[in-house]
Write a protein that holds these residues in place. Structure first.
Motif, PDB file in Angstrom:
ATOM      1  N   ASP A 113     -11.260  30.671  -7.175  1.00  0.00           N
ATOM      2  CA  ASP A 113     -11.607  30.005  -8.070  1.00  0.00           C
ATOM      3  C   ASP A 113     -12.895  29.024  -7.935  1.00  0.00           C
ATOM      4  N   PRO A 114     -13.977  29.407  -8.542  1.00  0.00           N
ATOM      5  CA  PRO A 114     -15.156  28.471  -8.143  1.00  0.00           C
ATOM      6  C   PRO A 114     -15.006  27.130  -8.745  1.00  0.00           C
ATOM      7  N   ALA A 163     -12.265  25.239  -8.787  1.00  0.00           N
ATOM      8  CA  ALA A 163     -11.239  24.451  -8.044  1.00  0.00           C
ATOM      9  C   ALA A 163     -11.984  23.237  -7.600  1.00  0.00           C
ATOM     10  N   ASN A 215     -12.555  19.838  -5.719  1.00  0.00           N
ATOM     11  CA  ASN A 215     -12.852  19.461  -4.585  1.00  0.00           C
ATOM     12  C   ASN A 215     -11.660  18.860  -3.876  1.00  0.00           C
ATOM     13  N   PRO A 216     -11.231  19.420  -2.862  1.00  0.00           N
ATOM     14  CA  PRO A 216     -10.001  18.899  -2.230  1.00  0.00           C
ATOM     15  C   PRO A 216     -10.296  17.302  -1.693  1.00  0.00           C
ATOM     16  N   ASP A 217     -11.255  16.822  -1.482  1.00  0.00           N
ATOM     17  CA  ASP A 217     -11.831  16.011  -0.579  1.00  0.00           C
ATOM     18  C   ASP A 217     -11.110  14.673  -1.041  1.00  0.00           C
ATOM     19  N   VAL A 261      -6.823  14.573  -0.203  1.00  0.00           N
ATOM     20  CA  VAL A 261      -6.092  14.679   1.001  1.00  0.00           C
ATOM     21  C   VAL A 261      -5.815  12.996   1.416  1.00  0.00           C
ATOM     22  N   LEU A 283      -2.677  26.650  -0.306  1.00  0.00           N
ATOM     23  CA  LEU A 283      -3.128  25.383  -0.631  1.00  0.00           C
ATOM     24  C   LEU A 283      -3.775  25.125  -2.308  1.00  0.00           C
ATOM     25  N   MET A 284      -4.464  26.220  -2.509  1.00  0.00           N
ATOM     26  CA  MET A 284      -4.870  26.326  -3.838  1.00  0.00           C
ATOM     27  C   MET A 284      -4.160  26.341  -4.900  1.00  0.00           C
ATOM     28  N   GLU A 298      -3.979  26.819  -8.712  1.00  0.00           N
ATOM     29  CA  GLU A 298      -5.094  27.834  -9.043  1.00  0.00           C
ATOM     30  C   GLU A 298      -4.607  28.931  -9.727  1.00  0.00           C
TER      31      GLU A 298
END
Lengths: 254, 89
Positions: free
Chosen positions: A154-155, A157, A159-161, A164, A227-228, A234
């Motif tokens: 999924d574009p 999604a 940003n996991p930054d 974390v 993870l997604m 997702e």
């Protein structure tokens, strides 16, 4: 471009360190196997006695460093403590293989590293296929016969930054990592976390470079997907999406 | 035109080795047209970067950092005790 360069140089430095530790370990092993001339052996013995004293002192001198190294990797206090103890016990048993001249801490961390990898490997829930090294069966979970995504990433999604920093992320991460087959897990840990170079990993796992890339491809694809799904929830891959996907509807011009 | 499967494979391998000119060209062309593979690439690179940051730099979470700074005193003693036992044997 700049980032890529930095990543590469980080990897190179990491690889150099790893190689250094390995060459030390290798040197010790070859010494014990082939033996060394009597004179130098005696000399080594005496210089060695001056260096290694009370092993309990190791705990004071290196305990914190080893513990810190372990806990960021296994992230459970009791396990990190156990690993430190195991490392020191192993070091104690093989201390005659240690040359006082080389950094004691580097040597201990080398042992600890192996203990951590053993631990991570033992925790793997996944199962290696019979022909795991070059197996591509798993690909069917992600791609259809025509090589299109079953569940397109999924574009949109998040940003996991920013996420974390939260401890829960790492529980999910652990869960996902444990879902990998042992070999993929080890390859992923060595490559992505330890930044080891692919050559030494393929030697350690006794697989060809090509097989290692397949294993890492699997590990990365599976980790991302897990993870997604688990963390970002997702969606995608509903039957209708999949059907539409086969008509290459995913290849929209950007 | 390469498939998404091939594009994903090349994306992952680009993190582990230098792709050949031909491979890079094929991947770039595919990425120009495929949003899903672009997302895959972005997320895979991000995952690598995050893990690298996490394990190779100072932990930013202060509380976590304080908790991991030192080997707890009681286990410190326990390990010393154990080592002495082994030495005495």
């Amino acid at each position: 471009m700049h980032l890529t360069w930095r990543l590469t140089s980080c990897r190179q430095i990491g690889a150099l360190l790893v190689n250094f530790v390995r060459s030390r370990i290798f040197a010790f092993c070859t010494c014990s196997v082939h033996g060394v001339p009597m004179a130098s052996s005696a000399k080594r013995e005496s210089s060695h006695r001056q260096v290694s004293i009370d092993p309990a002192e190791w705990v004071d001198r290196h305990g914190d460093v080893l513990y810190r190294y372990a806990i960021v990797r296994v992230r459970k206090q009791e396990i990190a403590e156990d690993l430190v103890q195991e490392t020191l016990l192993a070091a104690l048993k093989s201390q005659d293989k240690f040359e006082g001249q080389s950094a004691e801490q580097v040597w201990l961390i080398g042992i600890l590293r192996h203990k951590i990898l053993d631990y991570l490997r033992s925790r793997s829930r996944g199962v290696d296929g019979r022909t795991e090294a070059g197996s591509t069966d798993w690909l069917a979970d992600f791609f259809d016969d025509r090589g299109n995504w079953r569940k397109p990433p999924d574009p949109t999604a998040v940003n996991p930054d920013s996420l974390v920093e939260r401890e829960e992320f790492w529980d999910v991460f652990d869960h996902c990592l444990e879902g990998l087959p042992p070999r993929a897990r080890e390859a992923f840990t060595r490559r992505v976390i330890e930044q080891e170079d692919t050559k030494s990993i393929s030697e350690a796992l006794s697989v060809t470079a090509n097989n290692l890339w397949v294993i890492l491809f699997r590990a990365r694809t599976q980790m991302r997907s897990c993870l997604m799904l688990k963390w970002f929830g997702e969606q995608g891959g509903t039957p209708r999406n999949e059907a539409g996907h086969r008509d290459t509807s995913d290849r929209r011009p950007s | 035109m390469i498939s998404c499967k091939k594009a994903a494979e090349l994306t992952c391998q680009s993190l582990d080795r230098r792709l050949s000119l031909g491979e890079r060209f094929k991947l770039r062309t595919h990425l120009l047209m495929c949003k899903a593979c672009n997302a895959f690439r972005k997320q895979s690179i991000e995952l690598d970067r995050l893990l690298n940051k996490r394990f190779h730099s100072r932990v930013s979470d202060e509380e976590f950092q304080r908790a991991v700074e030192h080997l707890p005193g009681d286990s410190c003693n326990r390990i010393k005790q154990r080592l002495r036992e082994v030495v005495e044997q």
